[in-house]
Design a protein around this motif. Structure first.
Motif, PDB file in Angstrom:
ATOM      1  N   PRO A 218      50.869  37.941  60.657  1.00 25.72           N
ATOM      2  CA  PRO A 218      49.632  38.159  61.411  1.00 25.72           C
ATOM      3  C   PRO A 218      49.281  39.640  61.448  1.00 25.72           C
ATOM      4  N   GLY A 219      48.002  39.933  61.249  1.00 22.64           N
ATOM      5  CA  GLY A 219      47.555  41.311  61.183  1.00 22.64           C
ATOM      6  C   GLY A 219      47.554  41.894  59.790  1.00 22.64           C
ATOM      7  N   GLY A 220      48.146  41.181  58.849  1.00 21.82           N
ATOM      8  CA  GLY A 220      48.226  41.664  57.481  1.00 21.82           C
ATOM      9  C   GLY A 220      46.961  41.424  56.679  1.00 21.82           C
ATOM     10  N   SER A 221      47.032  41.791  55.401  1.00 19.89           N
ATOM     11  CA  SER A 221      45.871  41.692  54.512  1.00 19.89           C
ATOM     12  C   SER A 221      46.252  41.021  53.202  1.00 19.89           C
ATOM     13  N   LEU A 222      45.271  40.389  52.593  1.00 16.92           N
ATOM     14  CA  LEU A 222      45.395  39.838  51.250  1.00 16.92           C
ATOM     15  C   LEU A 222      44.055  39.994  50.547  1.00 16.92           C
ATOM     16  N   ARG A 223      44.113  40.065  49.228  1.00 12.47           N
ATOM     17  CA  ARG A 223      42.884  40.083  48.435  1.00 12.47           C
ATOM     18  C   ARG A 223      42.936  38.927  47.458  1.00 12.47           C
ATOM     19  N   LEU A 224      42.007  38.024  47.591  1.00 14.21           N
ATOM     20  CA  LEU A 224      41.923  36.880  46.700  1.00 14.21           C
ATOM     21  C   LEU A 224      40.961  37.167  45.557  1.00 14.21           C
ATOM     22  N   SER A 225      41.254  36.578  44.405  1.00  8.39           N
ATOM     23  CA  SER A 225      40.373  36.681  43.241  1.00  8.39           C
ATOM     24  C   SER A 225      40.046  35.286  42.742  1.00  8.39           C
ATOM     25  N   CYS A 226      38.863  35.142  42.186  1.00  8.87           N
ATOM     26  CA  CYS A 226      38.441  33.885  41.590  1.00  8.87           C
ATOM     27  C   CYS A 226      37.761  34.196  40.272  1.00  8.87           C
ATOM     28  N   ALA A 227      38.406  33.817  39.189  1.00  2.20           N
ATOM     29  CA  ALA A 227      37.855  34.029  37.859  1.00  2.20           C
ATOM     30  C   ALA A 227      37.124  32.773  37.415  1.00  2.20           C
ATOM     31  N   ALA A 228      35.883  32.949  36.986  1.00  5.91           N
ATOM     32  CA  ALA A 228      35.066  31.825  36.528  1.00  5.91           C
ATOM     33  C   ALA A 228      34.909  31.880  35.013  1.00  5.91           C
ATOM     34  N   SER A 229      34.864  30.734  34.398  1.00  8.30           N
ATOM     35  CA  SER A 229      34.672  30.687  32.958  1.00  8.30           C
ATOM     36  C   SER A 229      33.870  29.454  32.593  1.00  8.30           C
ATOM     37  N   GLY A 230      33.223  29.512  31.451  1.00 10.06           N
ATOM     38  CA  GLY A 230      32.605  28.312  30.904  1.00 10.06           C
ATOM     39  C   GLY A 230      31.106  28.256  30.929  1.00 10.06           C
ATOM     40  N   SER A 231      30.449  29.011  31.782  1.00  6.31           N
ATOM     41  CA  SER A 231      28.992  28.912  31.816  1.00  6.31           C
ATOM     42  C   SER A 231      28.415  30.143  32.505  1.00  6.31           C
ATOM     43  N   ILE A 232      27.131  30.109  32.712  1.00  2.00           N
ATOM     44  CA  ILE A 232      26.460  31.221  33.367  1.00  2.00           C
ATOM     45  C   ILE A 232      26.949  31.354  34.800  1.00  2.00           C
ATOM     46  N   PHE A 233      27.188  32.547  35.222  1.00  5.31           N
ATOM     47  CA  PHE A 233      27.759  32.816  36.544  1.00  5.31           C
ATOM     48  C   PHE A 233      26.829  33.654  37.401  1.00  5.31           C
ATOM     49  N   SER A 234      26.235  34.681  36.821  1.00  7.86           N
ATOM     50  CA  SER A 234      25.589  35.725  37.607  1.00  7.86           C
ATOM     51  C   SER A 234      24.396  35.283  38.452  1.00  7.86           C
ATOM     52  N   PRO A 235      23.601  34.275  38.075  1.00  3.70           N
ATOM     53  CA  PRO A 235      22.427  33.968  38.904  1.00  3.70           C
ATOM     54  C   PRO A 235      22.735  33.264  40.226  1.00  3.70           C
TER      55      PRO A 235
ATOM     56  N   GLN B  90      38.393  39.998  50.277  1.00  7.62           N
ATOM     57  CA  GLN B  90      39.334  40.878  50.969  1.00  7.62           C
ATOM     58  C   GLN B  90      39.489  40.363  52.395  1.00  7.62           C
ATOM     59  N   MET B  91      40.706  40.050  52.760  1.00  8.97           N
ATOM     60  CA  MET B  91      40.978  39.480  54.075  1.00  8.97           C
ATOM     61  C   MET B  91      41.878  40.433  54.850  1.00  8.97           C
ATOM     62  N   ASN B  92      41.378  40.935  55.960  1.00  7.21           N
ATOM     63  CA  ASN B  92      42.128  41.847  56.825  1.00  7.21           C
ATOM     64  C   ASN B  92      42.342  41.216  58.195  1.00  7.21           C
ATOM     65  N   SER B  93      43.257  41.793  58.949  1.00  4.98           N
ATOM     66  CA  SER B  93      43.544  41.317  60.310  1.00  4.98           C
ATOM     67  C   SER B  93      43.739  39.808  60.334  1.00  4.98           C
ATOM     68  N   LEU B  94      44.550  39.327  59.429  1.00  2.00           N
ATOM     69  CA  LEU B  94      44.721  37.882  59.291  1.00  2.00           C
ATOM     70  C   LEU B  94      45.378  37.269  60.520  1.00  2.00           C
ATOM     71  N   LYS B  95      44.958  36.048  60.820  1.00  2.00           N
ATOM     72  CA  LYS B  95      45.451  35.302  61.960  1.00  2.00           C
ATOM     73  C   LYS B  95      46.089  34.004  61.486  1.00  2.00           C
ATOM     74  N   ALA B  96      46.893  33.412  62.322  1.00  2.00           N
ATOM     75  CA  ALA B  96      47.533  32.148  61.973  1.00  2.00           C
ATOM     76  C   ALA B  96      46.495  31.080  61.612  1.00  2.00           C
ATOM     77  N   GLU B  97      45.365  31.118  62.289  1.00  2.00           N
ATOM     78  CA  GLU B  97      44.325  30.112  62.031  1.00  2.00           C
ATOM     79  C   GLU B  97      43.611  30.318  60.698  1.00  2.00           C
ATOM     80  N   ASP B  98      43.909  31.397  59.995  1.00  2.00           N
ATOM     81  CA  ASP B  98      43.367  31.588  58.649  1.00  2.00           C
ATOM     82  C   ASP B  98      44.198  30.852  57.599  1.00  2.00           C
ATOM     83  N   THR B  99      45.322  30.293  58.001  1.00  2.00           N
ATOM     84  CA  THR B  99      46.165  29.550  57.071  1.00  2.00           C
ATOM     85  C   THR B  99      45.407  28.367  56.489  1.00  2.00           C
ATOM     86  N   ALA B 100      45.340  28.318  55.159  1.00  2.00           N
ATOM     87  CA  ALA B 100      44.566  27.284  54.481  1.00  2.00           C
ATOM     88  C   ALA B 100      44.711  27.481  52.978  1.00  2.00           C
ATOM     89  N   VAL B 101      44.218  26.508  52.221  1.00  2.00           N
ATOM     90  CA  VAL B 101      44.026  26.688  50.790  1.00  2.00           C
ATOM     91  C   VAL B 101      42.605  27.213  50.598  1.00  2.00           C
TER      92      VAL B 101
END
Length: 115
Positions: free
Chosen positions: A14-31, A81-92
């Motif tokens: 609790p109180g820590g940080s994580l940075r998630l990434s999501c890479a997309a592939s296969g089709s148009i993304f930017s719009p 970017q996830m900061n000040s994480l709490k127990a209730e942020d636990t999830a997929v």
């Protein structure tokens, strides 16, 4: 269609940080407005952050001021970017379009906040 690969999750205190990434592939993304979703055990999947193609952002009240969504259209990648994480942020955590119709879900990345 677009395929997503989420990464960056893990176990954090609790109180820590994580940075998630999501890479997309296969089709148009930017719009498209992209979003990060999460699903906790026994709960429905919820949208927690969204970002338009131009960079405007919106957040669920539960994460506002703690999470920051960003994107790199050239890399077809969305970040959370996830900061000040709490127990209730636990999830997929998943990424996808923030508006219907959404694309197929990726495998997600598990975030566990626990001491």
């Amino acid at each position: 269609q677009v395929q997503f690969v989420e990464s960056g999750g893990g176990l954090v205190q609790p109180g820590g940080s994580l940075r998630l990434s999501c890479a997309a592939s296969g089709s148009i993304f930017s719009p498209y407005t992209m979003g990060w979703y999460r699903q906790a055990p026994g709960k429905q999947r919820e949208l927690v952050a969204a970002i338009t193609s131009g960079g405007s952002t919106n957040y669920a009240d539960s994460v506002k001021g703690r999470f920051t969504i960003s994107r790199d259209n050239h890399k077809k990648t969305v970040y959370l970017q996830m900061n000040s994480l709490k127990a209730e942020d636990t999830a997929v955590y998943y990424c996808n379009k923030a508006t219907s119709p959404i694309w197929a879900w990726g495998q997600g990345t598990q975030v566990t906040v626990s001491s």
